[in-house]
Design an enzyme around this catalytic site. Sequence first.
Site, PDB file in Angstrom:
ATOM      1  N   GLN A  37       7.564 -15.283  12.336  1.00  0.00           N
ATOM      2  CA  GLN A  37       7.128 -14.168  13.186  1.00  0.00           C
ATOM      3  C   GLN A  37       5.635 -14.225  13.511  1.00  0.00           C
ATOM      4  O   GLN A  37       5.108 -13.332  14.166  1.00  0.00           O
ATOM      5  CB  GLN A  37       7.497 -12.824  12.562  1.00  0.00           C
ATOM      6  CG  GLN A  37       6.689 -12.413  11.354  1.00  0.00           C
ATOM      7  CD  GLN A  37       7.260 -11.149  10.724  1.00  0.00           C
ATOM      8  OE1 GLN A  37       8.373 -11.141  10.208  1.00  0.00           O
ATOM      9  NE2 GLN A  37       6.513 -10.060  10.790  1.00  0.00           N
ATOM     10  N   GLN A  40       9.398  -2.614  16.338  1.00  0.00           N
ATOM     11  CA  GLN A  40      10.219  -3.388  15.401  1.00  0.00           C
ATOM     12  C   GLN A  40      11.485  -2.604  15.033  1.00  0.00           C
ATOM     13  O   GLN A  40      12.580  -3.166  14.950  1.00  0.00           O
ATOM     14  CB  GLN A  40       9.394  -3.681  14.145  1.00  0.00           C
ATOM     15  CG  GLN A  40      10.188  -4.245  12.992  1.00  0.00           C
ATOM     16  CD  GLN A  40       9.273  -4.695  11.866  1.00  0.00           C
ATOM     17  OE1 GLN A  40       8.714  -5.766  11.924  1.00  0.00           O
ATOM     18  NE2 GLN A  40       9.112  -3.872  10.844  1.00  0.00           N
ATOM     19  N   HIS A  80       4.048   1.338   2.253  1.00  0.00           N
ATOM     20  CA  HIS A  80       5.231   0.659   1.697  1.00  0.00           C
ATOM     21  C   HIS A  80       5.860   1.509   0.578  1.00  0.00           C
ATOM     22  O   HIS A  80       7.077   1.648   0.493  1.00  0.00           O
ATOM     23  CB  HIS A  80       4.840  -0.687   1.082  1.00  0.00           C
ATOM     24  CG  HIS A  80       4.258  -1.685   2.045  1.00  0.00           C
ATOM     25  ND1 HIS A  80       2.955  -2.114   1.956  1.00  0.00           N
ATOM     26  CD2 HIS A  80       4.807  -2.342   3.099  1.00  0.00           C
ATOM     27  CE1 HIS A  80       2.723  -3.010   2.911  1.00  0.00           C
ATOM     28  NE2 HIS A  80       3.824  -3.155   3.628  1.00  0.00           N
ATOM     29  N   HIS A  90       0.860  -1.180   0.000  1.00  0.00           N
ATOM     30  CA  HIS A  90       0.000   0.000   0.000  1.00  0.00           C
ATOM     31  C   HIS A  90       0.894   1.227   0.000  1.00  0.00           C
ATOM     32  O   HIS A  90       2.137   1.096  -0.038  1.00  0.00           O
ATOM     33  CB  HIS A  90      -0.948  -0.033   1.209  1.00  0.00           C
ATOM     34  CG  HIS A  90      -0.243  -0.290   2.527  1.00  0.00           C
ATOM     35  ND1 HIS A  90       0.628   0.611   3.085  1.00  0.00           N
ATOM     36  CD2 HIS A  90      -0.239  -1.375   3.350  1.00  0.00           C
ATOM     37  CE1 HIS A  90       1.098   0.132   4.217  1.00  0.00           C
ATOM     38  NE2 HIS A  90       0.604  -1.090   4.401  1.00  0.00           N
ATOM     39  N   ASP A 135       5.622   0.395  12.748  1.00  0.00           N
ATOM     40  CA  ASP A 135       6.078  -0.708  13.602  1.00  0.00           C
ATOM     41  C   ASP A 135       7.230  -0.181  14.465  1.00  0.00           C
ATOM     42  O   ASP A 135       8.384  -0.575  14.293  1.00  0.00           O
ATOM     43  CB  ASP A 135       6.517  -1.887  12.741  1.00  0.00           C
ATOM     44  CG  ASP A 135       5.362  -2.442  11.930  1.00  0.00           C
ATOM     45  OD1 ASP A 135       4.619  -3.283  12.458  1.00  0.00           O
ATOM     46  OD2 ASP A 135       5.172  -1.991  10.782  1.00  0.00           O
ATOM     47  N   GLY A 174       9.137   1.407   8.626  1.00  0.00           N
ATOM     48  CA  GLY A 174       8.106   2.375   8.975  1.00  0.00           C
ATOM     49  C   GLY A 174       8.013   2.600  10.481  1.00  0.00           C
ATOM     50  O   GLY A 174       8.188   1.665  11.269  1.00  0.00           O
TER      51      GLY A 174
HETATM   52  P1  AMP Z   1       4.946  -5.117   6.485  1.00  0.00           P
HETATM   53  O1  AMP Z   1       4.733  -5.508   5.062  1.00  0.00           O
HETATM   54  O2  AMP Z   1       3.686  -4.873   7.237  1.00  0.00           O
HETATM   55  O3  AMP Z   1       5.930  -6.026   7.196  1.00  0.00           O
HETATM   56  O4  AMP Z   1       5.644  -3.693   6.425  1.00  0.00           O
HETATM   57  C1  AMP Z   1       6.839  -3.489   5.726  1.00  0.00           C
HETATM   58  C2  AMP Z   1       7.406  -2.154   6.115  1.00  0.00           C
HETATM   59  O5  AMP Z   1       6.463  -1.126   5.781  1.00  0.00           O
HETATM   60  C3  AMP Z   1       7.658  -2.042   7.618  1.00  0.00           C
HETATM   61  O6  AMP Z   1       8.888  -1.350   7.836  1.00  0.00           O
HETATM   62  C4  AMP Z   1       6.470  -1.247   8.095  1.00  0.00           C
HETATM   63  O7  AMP Z   1       6.725  -0.502   9.276  1.00  0.00           O
HETATM   64  C5  AMP Z   1       6.237  -0.327   6.921  1.00  0.00           C
HETATM   65  N1  AMP Z   1       4.866   0.181   6.945  1.00  0.00           N
HETATM   66  C6  AMP Z   1       3.732  -0.542   7.125  1.00  0.00           C
HETATM   67  N2  AMP Z   1       2.650   0.272   7.150  1.00  0.00           N
HETATM   68  C7  AMP Z   1       3.119   1.535   7.008  1.00  0.00           C
HETATM   69  C8  AMP Z   1       2.502   2.824   6.979  1.00  0.00           C
HETATM   70  N3  AMP Z   1       1.188   2.985   7.107  1.00  0.00           N
HETATM   71  N4  AMP Z   1       3.297   3.907   6.809  1.00  0.00           N
HETATM   72  C9  AMP Z   1       4.644   3.765   6.691  1.00  0.00           C
HETATM   73  N5  AMP Z   1       5.288   2.581   6.722  1.00  0.00           N
HETATM   74  C10 AMP Z   1       4.536   1.481   6.870  1.00  0.00           C
END
Ligand code: AMP
Length: 287
Positions: free
Chosen positions: A70, A162, A46, A43, A159, A156
């Site tokens: 995880q 994280q 990302h 989205h 998290d 991001g």
């Molecule tokens: P994920 O696919 O959920 O593991 O996220 C991949 C990366 O995208 C991680 O570093 C998340 O923190 C970041 N991320 C997820 N959602 C958002 C958001 N709404 N805004 C900014 N970064 C995001």
Amino acid sequence: MPNSVNSIVLKLFTTKESLKQHLLQLKASNKTIGFVPTMGALHQGHISLIELAKQQNDVTVCSIFVNPSQFNDPKDLEKYPRTIEADTELLEQVKADILFYPGVSEIYDDNEQWHLDIGETEHLLEGEFRPGHYQGVTQVVYKLFNIVKPDTAYFGQKDYQQFLIISKMVDMLHMPVKLIMCPIKREPDGLAMSSRNIHLTADDRKHALILSKTLNWVKDNFDSHNIPALKKEAGLMISAEPGVELDYFEIANGDDLHQADKNAKTIVALVAAKVGKTRLIDNVVLK
Ligand code: AMP
């Protein structure tokens, strides 16, 4: 006529060896590598990470890997959204250079059990509600960093915990990578973008707004209230919302996620709640 000079084709790699070979060549010609690890269902959150990586590096690598280690709940792993075709299209639109899309056996040997002890922070908040979650996160990020060997990796603020855990791992192991935390992308009404939002029903979607609303209320009232009062009111606001079940609302020291006092250098409010059947997290930096 298509302009073939400017067109960039997304290169897809599914094996670590082929990706490593390709990156070795790029590094030999002094190209800098920016890396955005994801679990897909991409989205605009990302995409914002990928855009920053593109601005700051010669080559941008995105990985899509739904990391089994995880997930403490097998049902959650099973229903995690997988949308590789749409993801690939988005990555092409934003002109990412490389997609790494490995299968599970490319990353893990059978029954791999090792873990890194990152210390207390991994057991707080998300760690308490999702036991073993950060063991899985450090395992996969360690492996991905060793395959990609990026100059800079982008994560991001969504998290927040994280990011702290990965920073700690990188420090502890002296991994030669710079980490950048990127702001949370939100829907126009305030809901933090998340791959899991796809699972929200129309009703859930309305109720989910209480999370960002409460975080904003706490931010607006931070100077005029003490921390226990803020936490109490936030807990009441969220618990009063139908269909929302609070896991935690914490106002924490931004460096270690222990409970904050107002003198802490960085203070973050973090929330996790189930909205209908979907567990969401969000946070805001207060100071
Ligand atoms: P994920 O696919 O959920 O593991 O996220 C991949 C990366 O995208 C991680 O570093 C998340 O923190 C970041 N991320 C997820 N959602 C958002 C958001 N709404 N805004 C900014 N970064 C995001």
